[in-house]
Design a protein around this motif. Sequence first.
Motif, short mmCIF file in Angstrom:
data_model
loop_
_atom_site.label_atom_id
_atom_site.label_comp_id
_atom_site.label_asym_id
_atom_site.label_seq_id
_atom_site.Cartn_x
_atom_site.Cartn_y
_atom_site.Cartn_z
N PHE A 1 -51.54 40.00 -71.44
CA PHE A 1 -50.24 39.32 -71.37
C PHE A 1 -49.32 39.95 -70.33
CE2 PHE A 1 -51.65 38.12 -75.65
CZ PHE A 1 -51.46 36.74 -75.58
N LYS A 2 -49.78 41.01 -69.71
CA LYS A 2 -49.07 41.55 -68.55
C LYS A 2 -49.69 41.07 -67.25
CE LYS A 2 -49.75 45.78 -67.06
NZ LYS A 2 -49.95 45.71 -65.59
N ASP A 3 -51.03 40.98 -67.23
CA ASP A 3 -51.71 40.59 -66.00
C ASP A 3 -51.53 39.12 -65.67
OD1 ASP A 3 -52.55 43.19 -65.83
OD2 ASP A 3 -54.51 42.82 -66.73
N LEU A 4 -51.58 38.26 -66.68
CA LEU A 4 -51.47 36.82 -66.41
C LEU A 4 -50.08 36.43 -65.91
CD1 LEU A 4 -53.63 35.15 -69.21
CD2 LEU A 4 -54.10 35.33 -66.77
N PRO A 5 -48.97 36.89 -66.52
CA PRO A 5 -47.67 36.57 -65.92
C PRO A 5 -47.51 37.16 -64.51
CG PRO A 5 -47.38 37.22 -68.20
CD PRO A 5 -48.81 37.49 -67.86
N TRP A 6 -48.11 38.33 -64.27
CA TRP A 6 -48.05 38.90 -62.93
C TRP A 6 -48.82 38.03 -61.93
CZ3 TRP A 6 -45.28 42.14 -60.23
CH2 TRP A 6 -45.79 42.67 -59.04
N GLU A 7 -49.98 37.49 -62.36
CA GLU A 7 -50.74 36.60 -61.49
C GLU A 7 -49.97 35.32 -61.21
OE1 GLU A 7 -55.07 34.25 -61.41
OE2 GLU A 7 -54.57 35.67 -63.03
N CYS A 8 -49.29 34.81 -62.24
CA CYS A 8 -48.49 33.59 -62.02
C CYS A 8 -47.34 33.84 -61.05
CB CYS A 8 -47.95 33.08 -63.36
SG CYS A 8 -49.21 32.58 -64.54
N ALA A 9 -46.75 35.02 -61.13
CA ALA A 9 -45.59 35.31 -60.29
C ALA A 9 -45.97 35.64 -58.87
CB ALA A 9 -44.78 36.46 -60.90
N THR A 10 -47.12 36.25 -58.63
CA THR A 10 -47.49 36.71 -57.29
C THR A 10 -48.16 35.63 -56.45
OG1 THR A 10 -49.55 37.58 -58.23
CG2 THR A 10 -47.70 39.11 -57.98
N THR A 11 -48.64 34.55 -57.05
CA THR A 11 -49.23 33.48 -56.24
C THR A 11 -48.14 32.88 -55.35
OG1 THR A 11 -48.83 31.91 -58.04
CG2 THR A 11 -51.00 32.94 -57.91
N SER A 12 -48.53 32.57 -54.11
CA SER A 12 -47.53 32.14 -53.13
C SER A 12 -47.46 30.63 -52.95
CB SER A 12 -47.83 32.80 -51.78
OG SER A 12 -49.14 32.45 -51.35
N ASN A 13 -48.33 29.85 -53.59
CA ASN A 13 -48.24 28.40 -53.46
C ASN A 13 -48.31 27.77 -54.85
OD1 ASN A 13 -51.27 27.76 -53.97
ND2 ASN A 13 -51.29 29.28 -52.31
N VAL A 14 -47.85 26.53 -54.92
CA VAL A 14 -47.69 25.86 -56.21
C VAL A 14 -49.04 25.59 -56.86
CG1 VAL A 14 -46.72 23.82 -57.35
CG2 VAL A 14 -45.53 24.85 -55.41
N GLN A 15 -50.06 25.21 -56.08
CA GLN A 15 -51.36 24.90 -56.65
C GLN A 15 -51.95 26.11 -57.38
OE1 GLN A 15 -50.35 24.19 -53.66
NE2 GLN A 15 -50.55 21.96 -53.38
N HIS A 16 -51.91 27.26 -56.76
CA HIS A 16 -52.43 28.46 -57.41
C HIS A 16 -51.56 28.87 -58.61
CE1 HIS A 16 -54.61 29.80 -53.46
NE2 HIS A 16 -55.11 28.69 -54.00
N PHE A 17 -50.26 28.59 -58.55
CA PHE A 17 -49.39 28.89 -59.69
C PHE A 17 -49.80 28.07 -60.92
CE2 PHE A 17 -45.64 27.50 -62.12
CZ PHE A 17 -45.19 28.71 -62.60
N HIS A 18 -50.06 26.79 -60.73
CA HIS A 18 -50.48 25.96 -61.87
C HIS A 18 -51.84 26.39 -62.40
CE1 HIS A 18 -47.06 23.33 -61.70
NE2 HIS A 18 -47.32 22.94 -60.45
N GLN A 19 -52.73 26.82 -61.53
CA GLN A 19 -54.03 27.30 -62.00
C GLN A 19 -53.88 28.56 -62.86
OE1 GLN A 19 -56.43 27.85 -58.49
NE2 GLN A 19 -56.23 25.70 -57.85
N ALA A 20 -52.97 29.47 -62.44
CA ALA A 20 -52.74 30.68 -63.24
C ALA A 20 -52.06 30.34 -64.56
CB ALA A 20 -51.90 31.67 -62.45
N MET A 21 -51.16 29.39 -64.56
CA MET A 21 -50.51 29.00 -65.81
C MET A 21 -51.49 28.35 -66.77
SD MET A 21 -47.27 29.83 -65.89
CE MET A 21 -46.50 28.70 -67.05
N GLU A 22 -52.48 27.63 -66.26
CA GLU A 22 -53.50 27.04 -67.12
C GLU A 22 -54.34 28.12 -67.81
OE1 GLU A 22 -54.11 23.99 -68.10
OE2 GLU A 22 -52.35 23.24 -67.01
#
Length: 862
Positions: A583-604
Amino acid sequence: MAPWRIRATMDEIDVARRYAGHSTIFSVRLHHGGQFTKFSGRKYIKGKQNYVDLLDIDTFSIHDIDEMMEELGHIDSDQTLLYYHFLRPFGDLDFGLFALGSDQDVHHLGMYVANHKLIDVYIEHGKTNLHTYSMSPNPSKVKIVEIKEPPACSKQLFLEWNDSPIEHESVPDLTKVENDSHLDKEPSLVDHIDFEMNVENEDDYDGSGHNNGSGSDEFDDDSESQDSDFFIDEDNLIHDVDVDMKDFHMNIDKDVEWVGGSSESNVPEDTQQGDLEVINTEVLLSGSSSDEANDGKRRKTIRAIQRAYENDAALVSEPFYIFQTFSSSKDFKTQVKLHSIRTRREIQLEKNDTNRVRFVCKGTIPNLATNEEEKCPWVIYCSKWKRDIDWMVKTYTKEHRCLQTRKVKACDYKFLSEHIVQVIETNPKIPIRALQEQLQREYQMDISHMKTFKAKQQALKHVQGDYASQYRLLRDYVLEVQARNPDTMVKIDVESEANPTVETRTFRRIYVCIGALKQGFAAGRKDFLGIDGAFVKGPYPGQVLSAVGLLSAIATLFPCAEHRYCLCHIHDNMKKNWRGKVFKDLPWECATTSNVQHFHQAMEKLKKLNNDAYEWLKQIPPQSWARSHFTGRAHCDALTNNLYEAFNSKIDDGRDAPIVNCIEFIREYIIKKIVKVDKEIQKVVGPLTPTATTILDKIKSKAEQYVATFCGAGKYQVAGPWQDQFIVDVGQQSCMCKRWELTGIPCKHGVAAIWDMGRNSKDVSPINGRSMWEKSAIPTTLLPPKHHVPIGRPKKKRTISIMEKEDFVRGNTSSRAHRSVTCMKCNNVGHNARTCKGQRPIVGGGGGQSQVKGKGKGKATT
């Protein structure tokens, strides 16, 4: 015989107190038998020192120093030359030395005697390495001539008034100093600046010239110490410079005297020497009755001081004696108080009025025979006549018969605070427990924790200033800051007052913006502000750089501004319900992605792990914590407030100080940091700062794995490993990964495109990689086309046309394509003589040979 005398011991005596009221009497600390080191950082080494007391500046001359040196054994039959120099009070050996070789120099020395009763005099033997004799007052009027073979003194000076320029023979030849090429050039003028004295202890050296102390050699300079919940943002590592703020000191309270130095009133100004002294010859030619009266008065004064001087041996162990004088009753009470603490006796005040003060010892003497207690006989009585100014000791019984005690009333917190000022100045954060133990060992008395605490607070008040009084000086400080720093904005907010006629206002808050920092922020063109709060300790708690109520203020004043949250604070709130590394790594992955497509993939991914955590994080607008939703306006992709936390940690020492000291501490820290950063930037080779250079080097190493394809109009299609493919527009300085727009530094795709800018030859629009493709909205899925597989092995070679079999000419030579080759050995078709394997020849062939069938060897016939 001269009234002065060389002190028998090396014990220092309070000459300022002893010579109080006598403006012409002073003492000399004589440094002799040594030599000066080179400029700069000059020291006097391998020497000794003696104290000479009871000198009168009205009768003092160079011959007195000659007699002192003769008494110390430095005047011999070899007629060794001696050069005398005196040190200006509060000066150093580089800039504070002056010649002492003429009456004019003695007059120069007399300027300091009134306020400074101890003067340092340095002796050079044989030759001088200094320029002081060429810089003495009015050097063009003085001619120094050594008289050879003097009858009664080994060294005399003949002073002749001369209007001609000074002769070179009268000044030591400073150009012939040994190893002059290695000597640093001294300044030709003396800067009237007070420096800290840099005199090395002469007692640390023995006769062999070796240093007995623990220091270094005489000419050598001194040589010079994870939490898993932390987010490590490698793209925004803080490379902060080390700014030393240990020497910060500011005390602006008029009623608090700074113990570390003297006040300005005690330091004479060298530049204000007054008018030229004019000698009245009529007074010299008149009768000498007034001179005899003055001399008699002077001799009487000196005899009184000599009587006090004879009690120096008693002063070491007993500070009082009969006929001892004090300038006031307060000084007398202070000395008795010190005696009570040093001897650990309970001495109390018995009589105290305008003319009489009497102290007695309240200690008791136990009598084991009678079980009764006797009184201690110690008593001291000091009084003054109504017409007198000084107080004199009239009665004194110095014998103590009582037992010592560990509880002395005189040892209160006020006394302790005066003696721990230097300790508090060196270490303001010393623990109360450690300070208490130190005081108990020093005074061998019981000192309570509360008394130590009060003493420390009082000492801090002397060092830092008073908290309440600095609010009255705040407006004056603001005017000084604005006057010295143009374009500085300062606003002071006070509490509303119902009665406008009241002359006081209650402070509420202050806003300070230094003009230079404001201009630097505008020139940097980096629209990014980091705001954080830090608590202020002390009697008036508050906050520095507070961020309370900032959201509504920014929304009102700056509606187009972005507001970001610290990811660490988001994770701290998230840990209340969901803990663990995932629960620390996944929010960090969501925050560090630089484009919207990768952000939605991390949120999934987070949604599949825990839907409640996904819904909780989804409620926070991604524009305030995810890089994929940041705009490129600020050119900063920071996700945490580590930059501001680092700043708060640097000003931690200043936050505990009073209001003016706190603001000045922050201002001085910023000044030192800017200078330190500028020095670090100057060391870098290239146009970028050290941090930007490090980041760009890492990006270039990653860009080596990518291939850029030019598609025209300044656009590139950059592909790399793991199906990483993006569109780069060099003209717009943008990339579909969005990192270039976020930081202003080219990303790895942009660097690869820049490297390929010299190979532009096509004009086809590029496309992004598979990870950047949009999902089709058509619900059906495409399948591959139907195909009937024929019987047999599929043909792979193409069918040759008839035109390819016909002869054709290439240039001036006919082509041999599709022509048969005949072997010259076997006359067979299909190969040549080089590849022939011995086949049977064909009879009647063009080769003129026949081939016999069979495997055996045959003979050719003709």
